[in-house]
Scaffold this motif. Structure first.
Motif, PDB file in Angstrom:
ATOM      1  N   VAL A  68       0.844  -1.189   0.000  1.00  9.00           N
ATOM      2  CA  VAL A  68       0.000   0.000   0.000  1.00  9.00           C
ATOM      3  C   VAL A  68       0.879   1.238   0.000  1.00  9.00           C
ATOM      4  O   VAL A  68       1.826   1.338   0.792  1.00  9.00           O
ATOM      5  CB  VAL A  68      -0.934   0.038   1.225  1.00  9.00           C
ATOM      6  N   CYS A  69       0.566   2.170  -0.894  1.00  5.66           N
ATOM      7  CA  CYS A  69       1.340   3.407  -0.978  1.00  5.66           C
ATOM      8  C   CYS A  69       0.816   4.421   0.026  1.00  5.66           C
ATOM      9  O   CYS A  69      -0.374   4.713   0.057  1.00  5.66           O
ATOM     10  CB  CYS A  69       1.268   3.982  -2.390  1.00  5.66           C
ATOM     11  N   THR A 106      -2.531   3.744  -3.539  1.00  2.80           N
ATOM     12  CA  THR A 106      -2.509   2.659  -4.523  1.00  2.80           C
ATOM     13  C   THR A 106      -2.145   1.338  -3.854  1.00  2.80           C
ATOM     14  O   THR A 106      -1.313   1.300  -2.961  1.00  2.80           O
ATOM     15  CB  THR A 106      -1.467   2.961  -5.612  1.00  2.80           C
ATOM     16  N   ALA A 129      -0.933  -2.690  -4.571  1.00  2.00           N
ATOM     17  CA  ALA A 129      -0.406  -3.659  -5.530  1.00  2.00           C
ATOM     18  C   ALA A 129      -0.365  -5.026  -4.865  1.00  2.00           C
ATOM     19  O   ALA A 129      -0.243  -5.130  -3.652  1.00  2.00           O
ATOM     20  CB  ALA A 129       0.994  -3.241  -5.978  1.00  2.00           C
TER      21      ALA A 129
END
Lengths: 156, 156
Positions: free
Chosen positions: A91-92, A97, A99
């Motif tokens: 998690v950014c 975002t 992934a």
DNA sequence: CGTCTTCTTTTGACTGAGTCAAATCAACGG
DNA sequence: CCGTTGATTTGACTCAGTCAAAAGAAGACG
């Protein structure tokens, strides 16, 4: 594996309805989205779908094992279609975002806690926090003041 | 290491106030509690403390690095005093009880994702889900119908 | 020891995410 | 085509947490 949703729903004992197909369509396009984004996107296909219907559909899908719900700290729940494989998430912190990270069962040493304290563990959930490539660039360009709150850009 | 909270607060640049000492006291006694439970317990020591003050105190404590916030999926946020060491958590699906699991940094093989997808990872969060010893017994005694919702018994 | 500044707490309204229940509506088996 | 059963709609509601302005207390300074 894309238009066989009819069968997937039926096999799971669920009726094939427009809201459900719309939601599945959205999930197929956007791998990690929150309920609100799903509702908005689904409305493009099926305008009369209500937010609550989305919650209902998502509960039915997760209950039937067709979708998985993840709840990153500090943000709304996200949904994804990848089920059955034990994968985890990146998690950014900048843009929210998410992934996927593969992590095959039985190949993950630290997923068996050293001391389980008497617990019968049935699942290990791993979330990696960091900055995605874009946000790393963005941060070095604009300096350090431009923190974006987590969640703002999720799937939007 | 127990009544030196005055110093810890002052060192962190925070004022020493009754609400803060009360909250620290509660956290020392109950390792993993939600904000509401903290408020209730703190009120036993300092009756006039308001729920919002607890949120304020917790934000100050976490901001100063004196407390850590964890957010198990499906429940309210919990707070703990153990900071600085990278440990993880076992959460009981039955009663919501949380236990600590040591996981020293650098000794955790799978905490470096196989494919980081360009992310600069700075933290790995691991949550083990299962049933605590008590709930295993309870379940085998009462049969399978007695699922208790997660969170109900947290710290209460 | 008293005053003054600044940080905390209080008070109260508000948001966002999600749930619940009753009534309407649609899927699909006959 | 009809009826049963499950799905969706509608609308009210809960719970966790945030925000902002005003009142209050901590600690520095004289």
């Amino acid at each position: 594996m894309e238009t066989a949703w009819d069968d997937q729903l039926r096999t799971a004992g669920l009726r094939v309805t427009r809201p459900r197909l719309s939601v599945l369509g959205v999930l197929a396009e956007h791998p990690h989205v929150d309920a609100d984004t799903i509702a908005t996107a689904a409305r493009a296909v099926h305008p009369s779908i209500s937010p609550q219907a989305v919650y209902g559909v998502l509960k039915a899908l997760t209950g039937a094992g067709l979708a998985r719900r993840i709840e990153p700290a500090g943000g709304p729940a996200l949904y994804e279609l990848r089920v059955g494989d034990n994968h985890h998430h990146l998690v950014c912190r900048g843009c929210g975002t998410v992934a996927d990270v593969d992590c095959v069962v039985g190949q993950a040493p630290c997923l068996t806690p050293s001391d389980a304290a008497g617990f019968a563990v049935d699942e290990a959930e791993v979330v990696f926090w960091g900055l995605c490539a874009d946000c790393q660039v963005r941060r070095s360009q604009h300096g350090y003041g431009s923190n974006t709150a987590i969640g703002e850009g999720v799937g939007a």
